[in-house]
Design a protein around this motif. Sequence first.
Motif, mmCIF file in Angstrom:
data_model
loop_
_atom_site.group_PDB
_atom_site.id
_atom_site.type_symbol
_atom_site.label_atom_id
_atom_site.label_comp_id
_atom_site.label_asym_id
_atom_site.label_seq_id
_atom_site.Cartn_x
_atom_site.Cartn_y
_atom_site.Cartn_z
ATOM 1 N N ASP A 172 0.835 -1.207 0.000
ATOM 2 C CA ASP A 172 0.000 0.000 0.000
ATOM 3 C C ASP A 172 0.870 1.258 0.000
ATOM 4 O OD1 ASP A 172 -2.674 1.331 0.320
ATOM 5 O OD2 ASP A 172 -1.757 2.001 2.191
ATOM 6 N N ASN A 173 1.946 1.248 0.788
ATOM 7 C CA ASN A 173 2.862 2.384 0.807
ATOM 8 C C ASN A 173 3.478 2.626 -0.564
ATOM 9 O OD1 ASN A 173 2.441 2.862 3.527
ATOM 10 N ND2 ASN A 173 4.321 1.845 4.204
ATOM 11 N N MET A 174 3.847 1.538 -1.238
ATOM 12 C CA MET A 174 4.449 1.668 -2.560
ATOM 13 C C MET A 174 3.433 2.200 -3.575
ATOM 14 S SD MET A 174 6.764 -1.818 -2.675
ATOM 15 C CE MET A 174 7.534 -1.469 -4.258
ATOM 16 N N ARG A 175 2.194 1.781 -3.462
ATOM 17 C CA ARG A 175 1.157 2.292 -4.378
ATOM 18 C C ARG A 175 0.958 3.800 -4.164
ATOM 19 N NH1 ARG A 175 -1.290 -1.732 -7.139
ATOM 20 N NH2 ARG A 175 -1.381 -3.828 -6.199
ATOM 21 N N TYR A 187 11.409 -2.203 -7.310
ATOM 22 C CA TYR A 187 11.058 -3.385 -6.509
ATOM 23 C C TYR A 187 12.277 -4.303 -6.566
ATOM 24 C CZ TYR A 187 7.678 -7.092 -5.014
ATOM 25 O OH TYR A 187 6.966 -8.066 -4.348
ATOM 26 N N SER A 188 12.961 -4.463 -5.450
ATOM 27 C CA SER A 188 14.196 -5.247 -5.408
ATOM 28 C C SER A 188 13.919 -6.677 -4.961
ATOM 29 C CB SER A 188 15.202 -4.592 -4.458
ATOM 30 O OG SER A 188 16.403 -5.328 -4.411
ATOM 31 N N ARG A 214 5.142 -9.031 -11.858
ATOM 32 C CA ARG A 214 3.787 -8.590 -12.229
ATOM 33 C C ARG A 214 3.231 -7.644 -11.159
ATOM 34 N NH1 ARG A 214 2.623 -14.385 -14.022
ATOM 35 N NH2 ARG A 214 2.780 -14.325 -16.297
ATOM 36 N N LEU A 215 3.479 -7.981 -9.899
ATOM 37 C CA LEU A 215 3.021 -7.113 -8.817
ATOM 38 C C LEU A 215 3.708 -5.754 -8.900
ATOM 39 C CD1 LEU A 215 1.501 -6.553 -6.193
ATOM 40 C CD2 LEU A 215 3.355 -7.731 -4.949
ATOM 41 N N ALA A 216 5.011 -5.760 -9.161
ATOM 42 C CA ALA A 216 5.758 -4.507 -9.266
ATOM 43 C C ALA A 216 5.182 -3.615 -10.359
ATOM 44 C CB ALA A 216 7.232 -4.805 -9.543
ATOM 45 N N LYS A 217 4.861 -4.203 -11.503
ATOM 46 C CA LYS A 217 4.288 -3.403 -12.592
ATOM 47 C C LYS A 217 2.903 -2.896 -12.219
ATOM 48 C CE LYS A 217 3.636 -3.162 -17.546
ATOM 49 N NZ LYS A 217 3.869 -3.792 -18.873
ATOM 50 N N ASP A 218 2.121 -3.731 -11.561
ATOM 51 C CA ASP A 218 0.778 -3.321 -11.155
ATOM 52 C C ASP A 218 0.828 -2.171 -10.142
ATOM 53 O OD1 ASP A 218 -2.215 -3.971 -11.043
ATOM 54 O OD2 ASP A 218 -1.658 -4.110 -8.937
ATOM 55 N N ILE A 219 1.825 -2.200 -9.266
ATOM 56 C CA ILE A 219 2.001 -1.132 -8.279
ATOM 57 C C ILE A 219 2.284 0.193 -8.968
ATOM 58 C CG2 ILE A 219 3.588 -0.263 -6.493
ATOM 59 C CD1 ILE A 219 3.876 -3.187 -5.558
ATOM 60 N N GLY A 220 3.038 0.138 -10.057
ATOM 61 C CA GLY A 220 3.465 1.348 -10.742
ATOM 62 C C GLY A 220 4.952 1.598 -10.620
ATOM 63 N N ASP A 260 8.560 0.969 -21.992
ATOM 64 C CA ASP A 260 9.268 2.218 -21.691
ATOM 65 C C ASP A 260 9.053 2.668 -20.254
ATOM 66 O OD1 ASP A 260 10.206 2.284 -24.258
ATOM 67 O OD2 ASP A 260 8.695 3.702 -24.989
ATOM 68 N N ASP A 261 8.007 2.188 -19.614
ATOM 69 C CA ASP A 261 7.690 2.606 -18.243
ATOM 70 C C ASP A 261 8.016 1.548 -17.202
ATOM 71 O OD1 ASP A 261 6.607 5.097 -19.099
ATOM 72 O OD2 ASP A 261 4.766 4.056 -19.689
ATOM 73 N N PHE A 262 8.424 0.372 -17.644
ATOM 74 C CA PHE A 262 8.717 -0.708 -16.699
ATOM 75 C C PHE A 262 9.891 -1.519 -17.228
ATOM 76 C CE2 PHE A 262 7.980 -5.057 -15.007
ATOM 77 C CZ PHE A 262 8.101 -4.764 -13.653
ATOM 78 N N HIS A 263 10.976 -1.528 -16.451
ATOM 79 C CA HIS A 263 12.221 -2.148 -16.897
ATOM 80 C C HIS A 263 12.619 -3.308 -15.981
ATOM 81 C CE1 HIS A 263 13.027 1.227 -19.667
ATOM 82 N NE2 HIS A 263 12.454 1.952 -18.728
ATOM 83 N N LEU A 264 13.292 -4.276 -16.554
ATOM 84 C CA LEU A 264 13.861 -5.394 -15.812
ATOM 85 C C LEU A 264 15.360 -5.171 -15.696
ATOM 86 C CD1 LEU A 264 13.864 -8.261 -14.551
ATOM 87 C CD2 LEU A 264 14.116 -9.154 -16.892
ATOM 88 N N LEU A 265 15.859 -5.169 -14.468
ATOM 89 C CA LEU A 265 17.289 -5.042 -14.207
ATOM 90 C C LEU A 265 17.784 -6.347 -13.589
ATOM 91 C CD1 LEU A 265 17.393 -1.477 -12.581
ATOM 92 C CD2 LEU A 265 17.491 -2.081 -15.007
ATOM 93 N N VAL A 266 18.811 -6.929 -14.186
ATOM 94 C CA VAL A 266 19.376 -8.185 -13.689
ATOM 95 C C VAL A 266 20.831 -7.931 -13.328
ATOM 96 C CG1 VAL A 266 19.872 -10.604 -14.194
ATOM 97 C CG2 VAL A 266 17.828 -9.517 -15.167
#
Length: 374
Positions: A172-175, A187-188, A214-220, A260-266
Motif C-alpha cells: 500500500d505504501n508503494m502504491r 522493486y528489489s 507482475r506485482l511490481a508493474k501493477d504497483i506502478g 518504456d515505463d517498466f524495466h527489468l534489471l538483472v
Amino acid sequence: MLRTTSEPITSTGTWTWSASCTSAPSTRRCCRSPKAGGCPRHWSWTSTPPPSAIWPAPECISGGLLNQGQIGKDRLVELAEELAASSVQAVVLIGGGEPLLHRSIGTVIDTLFDAGLQIGLTTNGTMINRYLDQIADKVAWTRVSMDAANETTYPKFRPAKRGRVVFPTIIDNMRQLAARKSGRLGYSYLLMQRYAPDGTVLDTNFHEVIEAARLAKDIGCDYFEVKTLVDDDHYTLSQKAEDIALVEGQLAEIRTFTDDDFHLLVSNTWEKVRAGIDPVELKEYHTCPVTELRTTITTSGVYVCPYHRGNPAGRIGDINTTSFEQLWKNADTTIIDPARDCQFSCSRYPTVLQIQRMRPDDGVTLVDDFDPFF
C-alpha cells in the motif's frame, strides 16, 4: 519534533551515504587529488537501528555491522549540512537497517534537497507513508527491498518482530508513492534459498520471481531488480542447473511485458551464476578509480567503498570525530589494492575497465546532464 540535544539516537546505528562531486568520472574532472581538495562523487550512509526497532533479514550482508555504535542526532544533521556545502552531488541513504527509522531523516532529506543534491533511498518500505511527501517530491529514486511476491513468502526471508504481517502495508505504501512520485521507484528481489544439512531446500523464493514482477508493474514501479545472494566476502554462490533454468524461464517471460515505463534489471552477479563463471574475479590493477566515487559512511567508520565496509584495511576515518571536509582532504583511497583485496565479483568492475580505457585525448565530450549515481 526534533530535539536539539546531542545525545546519541538509539533508533539508529549504521548508515551509508553516497556523495558526489561536480562532473562525470570518465572525464576525470570529478576525481580529486589530495592537493586539489575536491569531493567524492557520492557517498553512502549506512543506517542501522537496533534489533528492538526492526526485524532482522537473516541473509543481510551487513548483519555483522549492526549495532556497532551510534552517531548523535546533531552530528547527522551537521553532516548533511557539510555535504550540502561541499561539491558533493548525490547521497544514497541505505542499510543494513532502515534509514527511515532515524528521527533526523526528514531534516537530512530537506537539507540535501534544498542544496541541490540528488538523493537515493533504499528502504524496507514500512515507513514510506510517514515521509511520503518528502520521498515523493525530493528523492530521485527509491528502491524497496522486497524479496517476495506475497505475504506467505515475505516473512520467511524478512521476518517482522512479534510475527507482524507487514507485506500488505508495504504494498500500500508503494502504491501511494507510485501515484505521487517525481523520481523512480524500484522493486528489489534478492534470490535466496536455505538448505538443510543434507542439501534439501527448506525455503526458496526462486519460484515466484515472475509473480513479484507482475506485482511490481501493477504497483506502478519503474523497474524490477533481480539480484543473487553472495557470501559474507561478496563471492557469488553457485546454483543447481534446474534452479537457474527456473529463474531464467521467468526472466524471459518478464521481458515480454517490459516497456518504456517498466524495466527489468538483472545484476551482473546473477549473470555470472547463470553462466557458471568462477566466483573469483581477479583484477590486474592496483588502484580503483571508483573508490573516489562510492565512499561509505557508517557508525563504525568511513570506508573507501561499500564492499569494504567494516574492513579495517579499507577504513579512512571516523565521521564522529572529523568533519567531512577534513576527512576527505586527508583520505587515502588507495589503501585498498584491488588485485589483492577485491577478488570477489564487483558490480563496478566494468566501470573501472571503461575508465581505464579512456584517455584525455580520446575525444570525450564533457556534458552537464549525467547520472550522479554512477
